[in-house]
Write a protein that holds these residues in place. Sequence first.
Motif, mmCIF file in Angstrom:
data_model
loop_
_atom_site.group_PDB
_atom_site.id
_atom_site.type_symbol
_atom_site.label_atom_id
_atom_site.label_comp_id
_atom_site.label_asym_id
_atom_site.label_seq_id
_atom_site.Cartn_x
_atom_site.Cartn_y
_atom_site.Cartn_z
ATOM 1 N N HIS A 1 27.325 29.514 -42.059
ATOM 2 C CA HIS A 1 28.566 29.726 -42.809
ATOM 3 C C HIS A 1 29.490 28.520 -42.580
ATOM 4 C CE1 HIS A 1 31.370 32.353 -45.001
ATOM 5 N NE2 HIS A 1 32.319 31.736 -44.295
ATOM 6 N N PRO A 2 29.277 27.413 -43.290
ATOM 7 C CA PRO A 2 30.142 26.236 -43.107
ATOM 8 C C PRO A 2 31.580 26.534 -43.536
ATOM 9 C CG PRO A 2 28.094 25.636 -44.209
ATOM 10 C CD PRO A 2 28.153 27.124 -44.192
ATOM 11 N N VAL A 3 32.518 26.006 -42.767
ATOM 12 C CA VAL A 3 33.949 26.211 -43.009
ATOM 13 C C VAL A 3 34.645 24.859 -42.948
ATOM 14 C CG1 VAL A 3 36.059 27.374 -42.239
ATOM 15 C CG2 VAL A 3 33.848 28.517 -42.008
ATOM 16 N N HIS B 1 29.854 24.483 -38.659
ATOM 17 C CA HIS B 1 28.828 25.416 -39.127
ATOM 18 C C HIS B 1 27.998 25.860 -37.935
ATOM 19 C CE1 HIS B 1 26.458 21.712 -38.870
ATOM 20 N NE2 HIS B 1 27.410 21.147 -39.603
ATOM 21 N N ALA B 2 26.850 26.472 -38.210
ATOM 22 C CA ALA B 2 26.031 27.030 -37.131
ATOM 23 C C ALA B 2 25.349 25.959 -36.303
ATOM 24 C CB ALA B 2 24.973 27.978 -37.715
ATOM 25 N N LEU B 3 25.199 24.745 -36.821
ATOM 26 C CA LEU B 3 24.471 23.704 -36.110
ATOM 27 C C LEU B 3 25.379 22.623 -35.544
ATOM 28 C CD1 LEU B 3 21.412 23.223 -38.509
ATOM 29 C CD2 LEU B 3 21.646 24.756 -36.552
ATOM 30 N N GLY B 4 26.699 22.739 -35.732
ATOM 31 C CA GLY B 4 27.587 21.727 -35.172
ATOM 32 C C GLY B 4 28.782 21.462 -36.064
ATOM 33 N N VAL B 5 29.269 20.224 -35.979
ATOM 34 C CA VAL B 5 30.462 19.793 -36.708
ATOM 35 C C VAL B 5 30.188 18.434 -37.331
ATOM 36 C CG1 VAL B 5 32.935 19.303 -36.580
ATOM 37 C CG2 VAL B 5 31.940 21.042 -35.093
ATOM 38 N N HIS B 6 30.633 18.261 -38.573
ATOM 39 C CA HIS B 6 30.538 16.979 -39.271
ATOM 40 C C HIS B 6 31.942 16.561 -39.708
ATOM 41 C CE1 HIS B 6 26.254 17.904 -39.484
ATOM 42 N NE2 HIS B 6 26.032 16.662 -39.888
ATOM 43 N N GLY B 7 32.209 15.281 -39.605
ATOM 44 C CA GLY B 7 33.442 14.709 -40.118
ATOM 45 C C GLY B 7 33.189 13.978 -41.415
ATOM 46 N N ASN C 1 23.898 27.505 -31.024
ATOM 47 C CA ASN C 1 25.138 28.216 -30.725
ATOM 48 C C ASN C 1 26.161 27.831 -31.789
ATOM 49 O OD1 ASN C 1 24.157 29.319 -28.225
ATOM 50 N ND2 ASN C 1 24.450 27.281 -27.330
ATOM 51 N N PRO C 2 26.425 28.703 -32.734
ATOM 52 C CA PRO C 2 27.309 28.317 -33.841
ATOM 53 C C PRO C 2 28.700 27.937 -33.347
ATOM 54 C CG PRO C 2 26.150 30.366 -34.329
ATOM 55 C CD PRO C 2 25.920 30.076 -32.883
ATOM 56 N N VAL C 3 29.296 27.025 -34.063
ATOM 57 C CA VAL C 3 30.694 26.668 -33.819
ATOM 58 C C VAL C 3 31.554 27.722 -34.502
ATOM 59 C CG1 VAL C 3 32.490 24.944 -34.194
ATOM 60 C CG2 VAL C 3 30.156 24.224 -33.660
ATOM 61 N N ILE C 4 32.443 28.349 -33.751
ATOM 62 C CA ILE C 4 33.239 29.444 -34.302
ATOM 63 C C ILE C 4 34.679 29.034 -34.602
ATOM 64 C CG2 ILE C 4 31.825 31.206 -33.211
ATOM 65 C CD1 ILE C 4 33.887 31.419 -30.998
ATOM 66 N N ALA C 5 35.134 27.902 -34.081
ATOM 67 C CA ALA C 5 36.515 27.485 -34.349
ATOM 68 C C ALA C 5 36.661 26.002 -34.072
ATOM 69 C CB ALA C 5 37.510 28.281 -33.504
ATOM 70 N N VAL C 6 37.469 25.361 -34.903
ATOM 71 C CA VAL C 6 37.840 23.950 -34.728
ATOM 72 C C VAL C 6 39.332 23.844 -35.005
ATOM 73 C CG1 VAL C 6 37.513 21.580 -35.519
ATOM 74 C CG2 VAL C 6 35.562 23.123 -35.406
ATOM 75 N N ALA C 7 40.039 23.107 -34.163
ATOM 76 C CA ALA C 7 41.494 22.981 -34.317
ATOM 77 C C ALA C 7 41.901 21.542 -34.043
ATOM 78 C CB ALA C 7 42.234 23.932 -33.378
ATOM 79 N N PHE D 1 39.550 19.823 -31.249
ATOM 80 C CA PHE D 1 39.012 20.742 -30.245
ATOM 81 C C PHE D 1 38.001 21.665 -30.930
ATOM 82 C CE2 PHE D 1 43.151 19.446 -28.761
ATOM 83 C CZ PHE D 1 42.955 19.216 -27.409
ATOM 84 N N ILE D 2 36.802 21.772 -30.317
ATOM 85 C CA ILE D 2 35.694 22.517 -30.908
ATOM 86 C C ILE D 2 35.278 23.604 -29.934
ATOM 87 C CG2 ILE D 2 33.367 22.355 -31.855
ATOM 88 C CD1 ILE D 2 33.918 19.374 -32.334
ATOM 89 N N LEU D 3 35.179 24.848 -30.429
ATOM 90 C CA LEU D 3 34.774 25.995 -29.621
ATOM 91 C C LEU D 3 33.483 26.562 -30.187
ATOM 92 C CD1 LEU D 3 35.341 28.152 -27.416
ATOM 93 C CD2 LEU D 3 36.628 29.418 -29.159
ATOM 94 N N THR D 4 32.469 26.714 -29.333
ATOM 95 C CA THR D 4 31.185 27.277 -29.743
ATOM 96 C C THR D 4 31.105 28.741 -29.330
ATOM 97 O OG1 THR D 4 30.078 26.644 -27.683
ATOM 98 C CG2 THR D 4 30.134 25.013 -29.455
ATOM 99 N N SER D 5 30.060 29.406 -29.825
ATOM 100 C CA SER D 5 29.868 30.822 -29.493
ATOM 101 C C SER D 5 29.534 31.026 -28.025
ATOM 102 C CB SER D 5 28.752 31.411 -30.364
ATOM 103 O OG SER D 5 27.537 30.711 -30.148
ATOM 104 N N ALA D 6 29.123 29.961 -27.329
ATOM 105 C CA ALA D 6 28.862 30.047 -25.888
ATOM 106 C C ALA D 6 30.129 29.843 -25.074
ATOM 107 C CB ALA D 6 27.816 29.010 -25.482
ATOM 108 N N MET D 7 31.299 29.846 -25.744
ATOM 109 C CA MET D 7 32.600 29.693 -25.099
ATOM 110 C C MET D 7 32.738 28.341 -24.393
ATOM 111 S SD MET D 7 34.308 32.165 -26.047
ATOM 112 C CE MET D 7 33.954 33.626 -26.990
ATOM 113 N N ARG D 8 32.166 27.330 -24.994
ATOM 114 C CA ARG D 8 32.330 25.972 -24.494
ATOM 115 C C ARG D 8 33.238 25.204 -25.450
ATOM 116 N NH1 ARG D 8 27.074 22.980 -22.344
ATOM 117 N NH2 ARG D 8 28.790 21.661 -21.645
ATOM 118 N N ILE D 9 34.212 24.498 -24.895
ATOM 119 C CA ILE D 9 35.168 23.719 -25.680
ATOM 120 C C ILE D 9 34.856 22.241 -25.496
ATOM 121 C CG2 ILE D 9 37.592 23.094 -25.987
ATOM 122 C CD1 ILE D 9 38.371 25.865 -25.163
#
Length: 708
Positions: free
Chosen positions: A313-315, A330-336, A388-394, A406-414
């Motif tokens: 689910h890319p956001v 998305h589920a596989l990481g973050v792209h800029g 481990n999907p990325v669930i939030a980026v700020a 700042f990137i937060l994954t489903s494994a609670m790693r920032i």
Amino acid sequence: MGRSVQVGQFYHSTNSAAPIAKIEWHPWGEAGSTLMVMTTDGKLREYDISTDTDEPQQILSFFPDRKTNSIIASDNSEREISSFTLGKGRADWGPLTLYAVTKSGDVYSICPYLPQNASLPPSYLHSLECFISAKQEFLAQGTSSETRNLSTLYDYQHKYITALMKQLPPGTVFPSSSQSVLIHPPTTIKSAVARQGPFLLQPSPRNLDGSEGGDATDIAYLSFDVDSDEGESNEGGETEHLGVVVIAFQDGKVDVCLDVEKVEARWETKLFNRDLPMLAVYESVDLGLVSSLNKFTTLPGQIPLRDLLQGNHPVFLLDPIHPEAFYVYHALGVHGLSIGPVLQSLSAALHTDEESWSASLEATLKNSAGTTVQPILTTFSIERRCSNPVIAVAIPNDVYLTYSVFILTSAMRITSFPLNLRAETISHALPPDKDSERLQVQQQSYWLTPLEGPPSYVSLLQKHPYATGSALDRSSGLPKLPQLSLPKATGGDGGFVLTPDTLRYLGEAGRELANQSTAVKLALRQADERVNLQRHELYRMGQKAAQMNDSIENLKGPRRAVTASRIEAIQAKQKVLLARLDRVLQGMMERASPGISENETRWFQELERMKGEVMGFGRYDDESLISRTRMLENEYKRLTPSLKDIFEKEKRRNAKVAESKQNLGFSQAFELGERSNAERIRIAEVEKQVIDLAAKLEITVGKPPFAQ
């Protein structure tokens, strides 16, 4: 401590409630308390958490409710909303437009939409009013049926904006201050706001290689100002506004569409135009998710890694400082992603001459660079064949916080990456302006015009400024290689397992590092050569500057004295030549006509006559102008004292009259006015009798003294 508030419990907490697709704060909500909640059934509910968190202030529906026992021949994905976004703009309907995308990729819009308690800048309302008035004046010249339909539409729009303008404080004028004003949606228009769409995507977006497609997951609207003069793009200046709509899909495809036909406000009326709006598809960007998963081998009995994208689910996340940059997690990481190169090409095409505008735009669209894609973080584990999907980026937009992502994954790693602030977000690669070149040629001095032939000094540097190599470009601050973010190993893990896929990944990573190392070395060598070249050029410029100083000193000293002596000699020679020229001309005139010609004789006679009229023909000539002037002066001197006495007497008499008028009482003035009116009536009667008597005797009399 923080406090949580449950919003819309009746609509969103039941088991039968439609899932929430997206929530977002409205930027123009009063006190920042307007929360928009979009559910998958196409209903947008607006909550004002400062007044009521249970009942929505407004409800908008992108799809009509299905009737009981009705059959609709359409896929469910065409009626399921994935996400929504707000439009942008300055002098159009962009900020009042809602865009929504379905899972099938269809885009719809609703305009106008305004929160129940909105805080709007008055400058926007004034600009929108001017925009609508200009279109009404243009349509007033046409007489076709289509023009009449559009006139009806703009009448509705004018009624809407007029209702908003009436809510402004009295005395608000344009250009007004940027302080926002509380505005409520008008209720003068009874017709419902029309849903517009689905949008026509022209040309049709392409599918990615090796992918069967996927559902659309998010939509975002980016806004840019492509003015060459940024100082005039804020207030009052002409702005070429460019809107870009980006749509993300499950398989890692991002469609970049240009908003060339801006959405305008429409209502459900009898004359509603059913033509579908359009978005120009510029390109389809591939994030490389499908190709990266297809590289790994799948043993018999294992699930293909490509199936991981079914839950993807890319956001989107827009950069709050640089409008051309945005991120996709998305589920596989973050792209800029950055569409700066696209904007540079379009800006150059839009600022060309009108004659070659279409050809330049077509060439730009064919040869322009695409959107740059840079992987930032990857969360896919080759060993575990999962992610481990990325669930939030700020990205904080606060002066007290660092400018980082700042990137937060489903494994609670920032994971955080510091970003760099850039002075100019979009550099305008504009073609040279012919008018400016012509003006520079006109302003050049005649004495400083360079001589024909090769220039006296040729620089070793290029005409264009030096640009660092792409390997050394860290303008964004993001790493060249994506960082791997995996959860910590648990106690039950058997340790690191080396597999062919792991070796392949390590080989590719090593090859990429080697290529980057080589590119850095080449860029460093190029930079060293540039430094040496600039040092040599600086030495040559120093030598040339010393030569110019010597030439200037020579011009100020000996050369100036020699030049001054030559000028004096030339001036003396010029005087001699002028005297000789006078003698030659006089001799030629004497040889040509030794005596006075007839015209000259007449001229001398006329001069003699004019002299006699002015000076007089004798000593006692009273008719001469001099004698008459002297007599006039003597008469003026004689009459001046008596005139002054008369003036003083009149002045004193006027003062006495004014004083007597001031001392006159009200009753006396009233009695004097009555007598004056009676005398005026008697005089009028006498005048009438005299005129009648003259008419009977057939005698012509002049005007009465009162009429004169």
